[in-house]
Write a protein that holds these residues in place. Structure first.
Motif, PDB file in Angstrom:
ATOM      1  N   ASN A 109       0.905  -1.352  -0.297  1.00  0.00           N
ATOM      2  CA  ASN A 109       0.414  -0.185   0.130  1.00  0.00           C
ATOM      3  C   ASN A 109       0.887   1.204  -0.209  1.00  0.00           C
ATOM      4  OD1 ASN A 109      -2.685  -0.730  -0.006  1.00  0.00           O
ATOM      5  ND2 ASN A 109      -2.318  -1.671   1.742  1.00  0.00           N
ATOM      6  N   HIS A 110       2.270   1.457  -0.385  1.00  0.00           N
ATOM      7  CA  HIS A 110       2.917   2.769  -0.668  1.00  0.00           C
ATOM      8  C   HIS A 110       1.838   3.290  -1.423  1.00  0.00           C
ATOM      9  CE1 HIS A 110       4.986   0.538   2.445  1.00  0.00           C
ATOM     10  NE2 HIS A 110       5.637  -0.421   1.372  1.00  0.00           N
ATOM     11  N   ILE A 111       1.526   2.717  -2.897  1.00  0.00           N
ATOM     12  CA  ILE A 111       0.838   3.176  -4.000  1.00  0.00           C
ATOM     13  C   ILE A 111      -0.537   2.447  -4.036  1.00  0.00           C
ATOM     14  CG2 ILE A 111       3.272   4.419  -5.352  1.00  0.00           C
ATOM     15  CD1 ILE A 111       3.174   1.284  -6.328  1.00  0.00           C
ATOM     16  N   GLU A 112      -1.135   2.948  -4.820  1.00  0.00           N
ATOM     17  CA  GLU A 112      -2.810   2.813  -4.936  1.00  0.00           C
ATOM     18  C   GLU A 112      -2.699   2.337  -6.685  1.00  0.00           C
ATOM     19  OE1 GLU A 112      -5.363   5.932  -3.800  1.00  0.00           O
ATOM     20  OE2 GLU A 112      -4.776   5.619  -1.823  1.00  0.00           O
ATOM     21  N   VAL A 113      -1.663   2.828  -7.182  1.00  0.00           N
ATOM     22  CA  VAL A 113      -1.825   2.753  -8.695  1.00  0.00           C
ATOM     23  C   VAL A 113      -0.317   2.051  -9.586  1.00  0.00           C
ATOM     24  CG1 VAL A 113      -4.436   3.620 -10.078  1.00  0.00           C
ATOM     25  CG2 VAL A 113      -1.737   5.384  -9.228  1.00  0.00           C
ATOM     26  N   ARG A 114      -0.561   1.183 -10.380  1.00  0.00           N
ATOM     27  CA  ARG A 114       0.880   0.803 -11.025  1.00  0.00           C
ATOM     28  C   ARG A 114       1.477   2.446 -11.326  1.00  0.00           C
ATOM     29  NH1 ARG A 114       2.791  -4.314 -11.754  1.00  0.00           N
ATOM     30  NH2 ARG A 114       5.322  -4.015 -13.521  1.00  0.00           N
ATOM     31  N   PRO A 115       2.742   2.864 -11.718  1.00  0.00           N
ATOM     32  CA  PRO A 115       3.548   3.614 -12.237  1.00  0.00           C
ATOM     33  C   PRO A 115       3.444   3.540 -13.501  1.00  0.00           C
ATOM     34  CG  PRO A 115       4.880   2.861  -9.764  1.00  0.00           C
ATOM     35  CD  PRO A 115       3.697   2.234 -10.444  1.00  0.00           C
ATOM     36  N   ASP A 116       3.914   4.306 -14.241  1.00  0.00           N
ATOM     37  CA  ASP A 116       3.894   4.454 -15.722  1.00  0.00           C
ATOM     38  C   ASP A 116       5.271   4.899 -16.060  1.00  0.00           C
ATOM     39  OD1 ASP A 116       2.869   6.661 -15.655  1.00  0.00           O
ATOM     40  OD2 ASP A 116       1.160   6.602 -17.034  1.00  0.00           O
ATOM     41  N   GLN A 117       6.293   5.987 -15.042  1.00  0.00           N
ATOM     42  CA  GLN A 117       7.579   5.947 -15.811  1.00  0.00           C
ATOM     43  C   GLN A 117       7.973   6.594 -14.255  1.00  0.00           C
ATOM     44  OE1 GLN A 117       9.264   8.988 -14.426  1.00  0.00           O
ATOM     45  NE2 GLN A 117       9.757   9.110 -16.581  1.00  0.00           N
ATOM     46  N   LEU A 118       9.183   5.872 -15.282  1.00  0.00           N
ATOM     47  CA  LEU A 118      10.325   5.317 -14.627  1.00  0.00           C
ATOM     48  C   LEU A 118      11.526   6.333 -14.871  1.00  0.00           C
ATOM     49  CD1 LEU A 118      12.959   3.344 -12.375  1.00  0.00           C
ATOM     50  CD2 LEU A 118      12.797   2.071 -14.720  1.00  0.00           C
ATOM     51  N   THR A 119      12.735   6.647 -13.817  1.00  0.00           N
ATOM     52  CA  THR A 119      13.798   7.867 -14.312  1.00  0.00           C
ATOM     53  C   THR A 119      14.613   7.376 -13.428  1.00  0.00           C
ATOM     54  OG1 THR A 119      12.682   9.585 -14.257  1.00  0.00           O
ATOM     55  CG2 THR A 119      15.034   9.915 -13.903  1.00  0.00           C
ATOM     56  N   ILE A 120      15.862   7.043 -14.194  1.00  0.00           N
ATOM     57  CA  ILE A 120      16.603   5.869 -13.332  1.00  0.00           C
ATOM     58  C   ILE A 120      18.351   7.557 -13.740  1.00  0.00           C
ATOM     59  CG2 ILE A 120      18.930   4.060 -13.517  1.00  0.00           C
ATOM     60  CD1 ILE A 120      17.096   3.039 -14.574  1.00  0.00           C
ATOM     61  N   ASN A 121      18.428   7.505 -12.144  1.00  0.00           N
ATOM     62  CA  ASN A 121      19.659   8.791 -12.421  1.00  0.00           C
ATOM     63  C   ASN A 121      20.897   7.925 -11.767  1.00  0.00           C
ATOM     64  OD1 ASN A 121      18.427  11.757 -12.465  1.00  0.00           O
ATOM     65  ND2 ASN A 121      16.444  10.472 -11.021  1.00  0.00           N
ATOM     66  N   GLN A 122      22.028   8.244 -11.887  1.00  0.00           N
ATOM     67  CA  GLN A 122      22.778   7.887 -12.259  1.00  0.00           C
ATOM     68  C   GLN A 122      24.394   9.232 -11.501  1.00  0.00           C
ATOM     69  OE1 GLN A 122      26.463   5.225 -13.649  1.00  0.00           O
ATOM     70  NE2 GLN A 122      24.797   3.762 -12.760  1.00  0.00           N
ATOM     71  N   TYR A 123      24.368   8.829 -10.263  1.00  0.00           N
ATOM     72  CA  TYR A 123      25.283  10.037  -9.697  1.00  0.00           C
ATOM     73  C   TYR A 123      26.970   9.351  -9.318  1.00  0.00           C
ATOM     74  CZ  TYR A 123      20.362  11.861  -8.831  1.00  0.00           C
ATOM     75  OH  TYR A 123      19.397  11.953  -8.314  1.00  0.00           O
ATOM     76  N   GLU A 124      27.621  10.299  -9.755  1.00  0.00           N
ATOM     77  CA  GLU A 124      29.405  10.080  -9.299  1.00  0.00           C
ATOM     78  C   GLU A 124      29.465  10.491  -7.733  1.00  0.00           C
ATOM     79  OE1 GLU A 124      30.858   7.167 -10.500  1.00  0.00           O
ATOM     80  OE2 GLU A 124      29.676   6.917 -11.843  1.00  0.00           O
ATOM     81  N   PRO A 125      30.621   9.821  -7.124  1.00  0.00           N
ATOM     82  CA  PRO A 125      30.488  10.839  -6.189  1.00  0.00           C
ATOM     83  C   PRO A 125      31.642  12.470  -6.698  1.00  0.00           C
ATOM     84  CG  PRO A 125      32.276   9.431  -6.056  1.00  0.00           C
ATOM     85  CD  PRO A 125      31.572   8.872  -7.031  1.00  0.00           C
ATOM     86  N   GLY A 126      30.646  13.404  -6.228  1.00  0.00           N
ATOM     87  CA  GLY A 126      30.682  14.483  -6.410  1.00  0.00           C
ATOM     88  C   GLY A 126      29.861  15.122  -7.687  1.00  0.00           C
ATOM     89  N   GLN A 127      28.902  14.453  -7.865  1.00  0.00           N
ATOM     90  CA  GLN A 127      27.884  14.951  -8.484  1.00  0.00           C
ATOM     91  C   GLN A 127      26.068  14.853  -6.959  1.00  0.00           C
ATOM     92  OE1 GLN A 127      27.778  11.838 -11.409  1.00  0.00           O
ATOM     93  NE2 GLN A 127      28.855  13.666 -12.739  1.00  0.00           N
ATOM     94  N   GLY A 128      25.510  15.816  -7.754  1.00  0.00           N
ATOM     95  CA  GLY A 128      23.633  16.252  -7.525  1.00  0.00           C
ATOM     96  C   GLY A 128      22.705  16.077  -8.310  1.00  0.00           C
ATOM     97  N   ILE A 129      21.627  16.548  -7.729  1.00  0.00           N
ATOM     98  CA  ILE A 129      20.395  17.452  -8.146  1.00  0.00           C
ATOM     99  C   ILE A 129      20.411  18.292  -8.129  1.00  0.00           C
ATOM    100  CG2 ILE A 129      19.070  15.212  -7.026  1.00  0.00           C
ATOM    101  CD1 ILE A 129      16.841  15.326  -9.460  1.00  0.00           C
ATOM    102  N   PRO A 130      19.852  19.725  -7.999  1.00  0.00           N
ATOM    103  CA  PRO A 130      19.277  20.421  -7.719  1.00  0.00           C
ATOM    104  C   PRO A 130      18.075  20.585  -6.690  1.00  0.00           C
ATOM    105  CG  PRO A 130      19.841  21.355 -10.134  1.00  0.00           C
ATOM    106  CD  PRO A 130      20.447  19.661  -9.983  1.00  0.00           C
ATOM    107  N   PRO A 131      18.063  21.350  -5.984  1.00  0.00           N
ATOM    108  CA  PRO A 131      16.621  21.265  -4.635  1.00  0.00           C
ATOM    109  C   PRO A 131      15.841  21.940  -5.805  1.00  0.00           C
ATOM    110  CG  PRO A 131      18.588  23.738  -4.126  1.00  0.00           C
ATOM    111  CD  PRO A 131      19.130  22.197  -5.138  1.00  0.00           C
ATOM    112  N   HIS A 132      14.638  20.643  -5.242  1.00  0.00           N
ATOM    113  CA  HIS A 132      13.651  21.262  -7.012  1.00  0.00           C
ATOM    114  C   HIS A 132      12.098  20.405  -6.384  1.00  0.00           C
ATOM    115  CE1 HIS A 132      14.548  17.151  -7.990  1.00  0.00           C
ATOM    116  NE2 HIS A 132      13.227  16.571  -7.978  1.00  0.00           N
ATOM    117  N   VAL A 133      11.044  20.141  -6.944  1.00  0.00           N
ATOM    118  CA  VAL A 133       9.569  19.869  -6.391  1.00  0.00           C
ATOM    119  C   VAL A 133       9.489  19.733  -8.176  1.00  0.00           C
ATOM    120  CG1 VAL A 133       7.439  20.070  -6.053  1.00  0.00           C
ATOM    121  CG2 VAL A 133       8.882  21.448  -4.899  1.00  0.00           C
ATOM    122  N   ASP A 134       9.085  18.678  -7.973  1.00  0.00           N
ATOM    123  CA  ASP A 134       8.656  17.401  -9.028  1.00  0.00           C
ATOM    124  C   ASP A 134       7.467  18.180  -9.398  1.00  0.00           C
ATOM    125  OD1 ASP A 134      10.794  15.868  -8.577  1.00  0.00           O
ATOM    126  OD2 ASP A 134      10.538  14.207  -9.348  1.00  0.00           O
TER     127      ASP A 134
END
Ligand code: AKG
Ligand code: FE2
Ligand code: ZN
Length: 652
Positions: free
Chosen positions: A217-242
């Motif tokens: 029950n973490h989700i009610e419907v099956r997701p239909d989009q997947l994003t795979i992010n790969q971060y090396e040390p020193g990398q990141g993602i800026p602050p955001h709201v999806d």
């Protein structure tokens, strides 16, 4: 005077060194008082503040503990997250005194950099800024959600070597690499093309994980989009709201390969650093998904709880139990459900579905240096020409700490103020040889009218010889450059002017307009039309407009080839919603001296509004920029009323 026997010469020399050390120690305690509000005392106590011995300086708990234990029994060691100092309490005043005598000036080598410790007695330990220990509402971290075998299977299934297959949209971003399944998430508009699904949907290897998420029950419907992010040390993602309009409520993110720390921030300035262990599942719902921003600061080490206690600690909050953890390659699988109708969440301030459309004709983020230069011409240089006299009339009082820096320079020192505006700093210390330059002729003319030396020059090419300055200042200038390359070039140019041993003070506007629970003056002023930020000023993040910055847009992502994201127009006196934006200037009183032909940056006649481009800096970003510059050391960095600030020294 002493005889100059060999012994005496040595004695005199040692005394000099001791004096120098004492001076540096006193200076360090002044800095702690001024920038951190920490009071040091001269009478010995059991506790000491260790300037430069903090996690923020790359010093690990183990390393500092080893050194401190040389002087006696350590009762407690507080290392507040991201701070350049630590607090130690010894079992007795004698032990603390011994540490004070023997450890002052001690050099440590951490993460390839040397740091010098300065210790001062304190009456109480701890810091004002308490970090919340509670997860943002709606957030969960489920440990060991997948087994090591499942983790290996998922990681093995990713084929980074075929970037052009038709099933995935793969992108090498500057700060990480990504692959999308089901739908491509486009970093140019921070949305998905809902009518253009990618063939193949989500990879089968994810089936078991998704079944478990549904079953539990973490989700009610099956997701239909997947994003795979790969971060090396020193990398990141800026602050955001999806983007709300792109995805439904629940967002799942599976962490694989290595742990990381994700920073969550509420618009009111609260922030929570959440440890995401390898093989854990992050579930973002409700407030944590819609209102709080999430991001991963690009760095090589994280601050994490030191003890591997039985009760896992997700929130890095207890300064008595923090240490550094080296990052390794982390791969995340983020599962989302594409939204088919407008979002009706309870957080309209952060909701793009519930917001009025952005200003038509707003410019886009630059794609290359040519774009950047054109953007700055139009939205920085031309605007300053047009608003020069009104702007100047709002800029009278020097910011106190800039004044302190200028007054700390010795008589006769040569100072360049690059981007001097109306010259308000040129006369602060009359004992200096001060010269200013600015891109705006009108502002330089104002300086000349006030009897200051100033000339017109671009901050990227200052017509002065290398090494002619004892000091340089760049106050509220570098945030007007619209790519990271150009911001770096501006810092390099400033440093080029310094002689070895010379110092530069840099101020840039901060994304965080609330820091240590204090709101900046800029935020406190209520009138949204007023942009007279005649004092340093920052801000917390509130809502999110269409520019989310997931794609590192603020950090010049390489992937934004077709159709750049539009810049958002900021509402003055509110929190920033993205790092790259246009800040309106409401010109009061009198017509412009310069005729504005067909300028979009000038809005209706009756209420002339001009838009200036800004890149507001996130915490750590200015330091990161400075670390890219050769032959300088960062002497200090701090947050001052909504600005990030550094003092750097040229070493060679
Ligand atoms: O790496 C993660 O866990 C989060 C990725 C993310 O926030 C995103 O792609 O929007
Ligand atoms: Fe995200
Ligand atoms: Zn919404």
């Amino acid at each position: 005077m002493e005889e100059s026997s060999g012994e005496n010469v040595k004695l005199v020399k040692r005394t000099k060194e001791e004096k120098k050390l004492l001076r540096k120690q006193i200076k360090a305690s002044h800095t702690l008082l001024k920038h951190e509000g920490i009071n040091t005392v001269s009478l010995p106590t059991k506790s000491l503040v260790v300037a430069n011995g903090g996690l923020g300086n790359g010093v690990s708990r183990e390393q500092l503990q080893d050194v401190l234990r040389e002087s006696g029994c350590v009762e407690s060691l507080l290392m507040p997250p991201c701070k350049p100092y630590a607090f130690v309490t010894y079992g007795s005043v004698e032990d603390a005194q011994r540490a004070h005598t023997s450890l002052n000036g001690r050099q440590l080598h951490c993460q390839g950099q040397g740091v010098t410790l300065y210790l001062s007695f304190v009456e109480k330990v701890g810091c004002e800024s308490e970090v919340s220990t509670q997860l943002p509402p709606g957030l969960k971290v489920l440990e060991e959600f997948v087994s090591p075998e499942e983790e290996a299977r998922l990681l093995d299934s990713i084929d980074w070597a075929s970037p052009n297959d038709v099933v995935t949209a793969q992108k090498a971003l500057k700060h990480r690499r990504v692959k999308h399944y089901g739908y491509e998430f486009r970093y140019d508009n921070n949305n998905v093309d809902k009518d253009k699904p990618l063939p193949g949907g989500l990879p089968q290897v994810c089936d078991a994980v998704l079944e478990r998420c549904l079953w539990e029950n973490h989700i009610e419907v099956r997701p239909d989009q997947l994003t795979i992010n790969q971060y090396e040390p020193g990398q990141g993602i800026p602050p955001h709201v999806d983007t709300h309009s792109a995805f439904e409520d629940t967002i799942l993110s599976l962490s694989l390969g290595a742990k990381t720390v994700m920073d969550f921030r509420h618009p009111d300035g609260r922030s929570v650093a959440v440890v995401l262990p390898a093989r854990s599942l992050l579930v973002m719902k409700g407030e944590s998904r819609y209102l709080w921003t999430h991001g991963i600061t690009p760095r090589k080490f994280d601050m994490v709880p030191a003890c591997d206690s039985a009760t896992p600690q997700m929130v890095t909050s207890d300064p008595g139990d923090l240490t550094l953890s080296k990052r390794a390659t982390r791969t995340s699988f983020t599962f989302r459900k594409v939204r088919r109708s407008p979002c009706q969440c309870a957080y309209p301030s952060a909701c793009d579905s519930q917001r009025a459309p952005t200003t038509p004709g707003a410019p886009a983020l630059p794609r290359d240096d040519g774009d950047a230069s054109r953007l700055e011409t139009r939205y920085v240089h031309q605007v300053y020409e047009q608003i020069a006299s009104h702007f100047s009339s709002t800029r009278h009082s020097p910011w106190p700490r800039v004044g302190d820096f200028l007054r700390s320079l010795p008589p006769g020192a040569v100072l360049a103020d690059v981007g001097c505006g109306n010259g308000k700093y040129l006369g602060v210390n009359p004992d200096l040889w001060a010269v200013g330059c600015d891109r705006s002729c009108s502002l330089v003319q104002i300086c000349a009218d006030r009897g200051f030396q100033a000339f017109v020059s671009d901050a990227l090419r200052v017509p002065l010889r290398d090494g002619v300055c004892d000091a340089c200042i760049s106050i509220a200038v570098i945030h007007h450059f619209s790519t990271q390359e150009r911001r770096l070039a501006a810092v390099n140019e400033l440093i080029r002017l310094l002689k070895p041993g010379g110092r530069a003070l840099i101020y840039v506007w901060a994304m965080e307009q609330e820091y240590n629970k204090q709101r900046s003056k800029y935020l406190k002023e209520k009138d949204p039309k007023s942009d007279d930020r005649d004092g340093p000023s920052p801000e917390p993040m509130t809502d999110n407009t269409l520019g989310h910055g997931q794609g590192d847009a603020g950090n010049d992502d390489a992937c934004l080839a077709q159709g750049q994201p539009k810049l958002t127009v900021h509402t003055n006196r509110t929190a920033f919603t993205s790092q790259d934006l246009l800040v309106p200037w409401h010109r009061k009183g009198g017509a412009s001296k310069v005729s504005d032909t067909s300028d979009e940056s000038k809005l209706p006649e009756s209420d002339p509004v001009f838009h200036r481009y800004y890149h507001v800096f996130c915490e750590g970003e200015l330091e990161d920029l400075c670390r890219k510059v050769k032959n300088i050391t960062i002497q200090t960095s701090y947050h001052d009323q909504g600005n990030w600030c550094v003092i750097v020294e040229k070493t060679l």
